[in-house]
Write a protein that holds these residues in place. Sequence first.
Motif, PDB file in Angstrom:
ATOM      1  N   UNK A  41       0.832  -1.205   0.000  1.00 46.56           N
ATOM      2  CA  UNK A  41       0.000   0.000   0.000  1.00 46.56           C
ATOM      3  C   UNK A  41       0.864   1.252   0.000  1.00 46.56           C
ATOM      4  N   UNK A  42       1.905   1.238   0.804  1.00 41.99           N
ATOM      5  CA  UNK A  42       2.821   2.373   0.820  1.00 41.99           C
ATOM      6  C   UNK A  42       3.502   2.573  -0.521  1.00 41.99           C
ATOM      7  N   UNK A  43       3.862   1.470  -1.155  1.00 42.98           N
ATOM      8  CA  UNK A  43       4.493   1.539  -2.472  1.00 42.98           C
ATOM      9  C   UNK A  43       3.550   2.159  -3.496  1.00 42.98           C
ATOM     10  N   UNK A  44       2.283   1.761  -3.447  1.00 40.75           N
ATOM     11  CA  UNK A  44       1.312   2.267  -4.410  1.00 40.75           C
ATOM     12  C   UNK A  44       1.000   3.745  -4.189  1.00 40.75           C
ATOM     13  N   UNK A  45       1.031   4.185  -2.939  1.00 39.09           N
ATOM     14  CA  UNK A  45       0.631   5.556  -2.622  1.00 39.09           C
ATOM     15  C   UNK A  45       1.801   6.542  -2.620  1.00 39.09           C
ATOM     16  N   UNK A  46       3.013   6.048  -2.742  1.00 33.47           N
ATOM     17  CA  UNK A  46       4.176   6.927  -2.634  1.00 33.47           C
ATOM     18  C   UNK A  46       4.144   8.115  -3.590  1.00 33.47           C
ATOM     19  N   UNK A  47       3.873   7.916  -4.885  1.00 30.03           N
ATOM     20  CA  UNK A  47       3.858   9.083  -5.780  1.00 30.03           C
ATOM     21  C   UNK A  47       2.860  10.152  -5.354  1.00 30.03           C
ATOM     22  N   UNK A  48       1.665   9.734  -4.900  1.00 34.78           N
ATOM     23  CA  UNK A  48       0.647  10.698  -4.476  1.00 34.78           C
ATOM     24  C   UNK A  48       1.054  11.405  -3.194  1.00 34.78           C
ATOM     25  N   UNK A  49       1.621  10.663  -2.262  1.00 30.57           N
ATOM     26  CA  UNK A  49       2.015  11.253  -0.991  1.00 30.57           C
ATOM     27  C   UNK A  49       3.146  12.258  -1.183  1.00 30.57           C
ATOM     28  N   UNK A  50       4.083  11.950  -2.071  1.00 31.93           N
ATOM     29  CA  UNK A  50       5.201  12.869  -2.328  1.00 31.93           C
ATOM     30  C   UNK A  50       4.723  14.209  -2.879  1.00 31.93           C
ATOM     31  N   UNK A  51       3.569  14.222  -3.535  1.00 28.96           N
ATOM     32  CA  UNK A  51       3.050  15.455  -4.131  1.00 28.96           C
ATOM     33  C   UNK A  51       2.347  16.348  -3.111  1.00 28.96           C
ATOM     34  N   UNK A  52       2.119  15.840  -1.901  1.00 30.37           N
ATOM     35  CA  UNK A  52       1.408  16.618  -0.890  1.00 30.37           C
ATOM     36  C   UNK A  52       2.315  17.672  -0.260  1.00 30.37           C
ATOM     37  N   UNK A  53       1.731  18.729   0.335  1.00 28.58           N
ATOM     38  CA  UNK A  53       2.520  19.687   1.115  1.00 28.58           C
ATOM     39  C   UNK A  53       3.190  18.995   2.295  1.00 28.58           C
ATOM     40  N   UNK A  54       4.229  19.654   2.839  1.00 26.97           N
ATOM     41  CA  UNK A  54       5.056  19.024   3.858  1.00 26.97           C
ATOM     42  C   UNK A  54       4.314  18.502   5.067  1.00 26.97           C
ATOM     43  N   UNK A  55       3.387  19.298   5.642  1.00 28.52           N
ATOM     44  CA  UNK A  55       2.682  18.881   6.854  1.00 28.52           C
ATOM     45  C   UNK A  55       1.855  17.626   6.671  1.00 28.52           C
ATOM     46  N   UNK A  56       0.910  17.619   5.720  1.00 28.84           N
ATOM     47  CA  UNK A  56       0.120  16.400   5.499  1.00 28.84           C
ATOM     48  C   UNK A  56       0.970  15.210   5.073  1.00 28.84           C
ATOM     49  N   UNK A  57       2.009  15.468   4.251  1.00 28.71           N
ATOM     50  CA  UNK A  57       2.878  14.378   3.807  1.00 28.71           C
ATOM     51  C   UNK A  57       3.568  13.726   4.996  1.00 28.71           C
TER      52      UNK A  57
END
Length: 283
Positions: A41-57
Motif C-alpha cells: 500500500x505504501x508503495x502504491x501511494x508513494x507518488x501521491x504522498x510525495x506530491x502533498x505539502x510538507x505537513x500532510x505528507x
Amino acid sequence: MSVWLPTAPCTPETCLTEAAPVVALPRRILRLAAFLVVLVTGLALTPSVRALPGGPRDALVRFWARTLLGALGITVRIAPPPACGGGVLVVANHVSWLDIPLIAAGRPGRSLAKTEVRHWPVLGPLVAWGGTVFLDRDRLRTLPGTVAAVTELLRAGRPVVVFPEGSTWCGRESGRFRPALFEAAVQAGAPVQPVTVRYRLADGRATSTPAFVGEDGLLASIARVVSVRGLVAEVTFLPAIPAPAVRTGQPADRWQPRRELARAAQAAVEATGRRVPGGDCPL
C-alpha cells in the motif's frame, strides 16, 4: 570489503543466538501478511504522498511507518523530537533495517542508504521512490557527490537521516561515527540531531533479535522479527547540535568541524541514559 565504510564484527552466529519469547505460527503468518499489505500500500501511494505539502505528507508517513511496525508486532515508543523545522541532519546508531521506519514514525525525512538496498524486493522500490539518497560504498570517488546531494537537501529545508557508523551493529556494541557525512551539515549550516535506537522485549530486557548484521538475509530477518512476542522499539530524539562555522586554511583545519560534530553526536547517543530527551532546535 568496502573501501569507504567499515564492516561491523557482528554476525548472526555470534550476535543472534539469544532466546526470545515467540508467538505461534498462525500469528506469524498473520503478521507477515499484514506487513506485506501495508508495504505494498505504501508503495502504491508513494507518488501521491510525495506530491502533498510538507505537513500532510509527514503526518501520513508517520502514520504509515507506525502501522508498518505494528503489523510486525512491534510496539513503538518515541520520545517526541524537538519542535524544529527546516533542514536538519538526523544521525542515529544503526541496528536494523527497521531503524528507517522507526525514525520515520517520529521524524520523516530523506534517508541515506547503501546502493544494495535499491535491489531489495518491494522494500527497494519503496525507499527509492521515497527519495532516498544512495551511496555506493565500493566507489570512494562517489562520496563527494553524495555529500553534495545531502548538503543541497539540507539547504532546501529537508531533514536527512543518516547512520554514520557505516554498518549495522547488534546493539550490544556500537561503532564509531564516521565524520564524512557531517560535512554536509557544516556546509549547509544545518543542525545535527542525534537519535538513539534501541530494541527491547516486553519485560525490559535488551534484545538483538531485530539486528540485521553480517551476512544475515532480509527474509530471515523478517521471519525472526514476526516470530518475537513483545518486541519493543524505542527511539529517543536528543537535543540538536548547532553546526560549527566552516573553516578555511590548512586541510586539517578545514575538516575539524565535521570531526567535532561526529564526536559530539556520538557522545550524545552513547549518553542517552544520562540525558533528558528534547530541547530546542538551534538557530
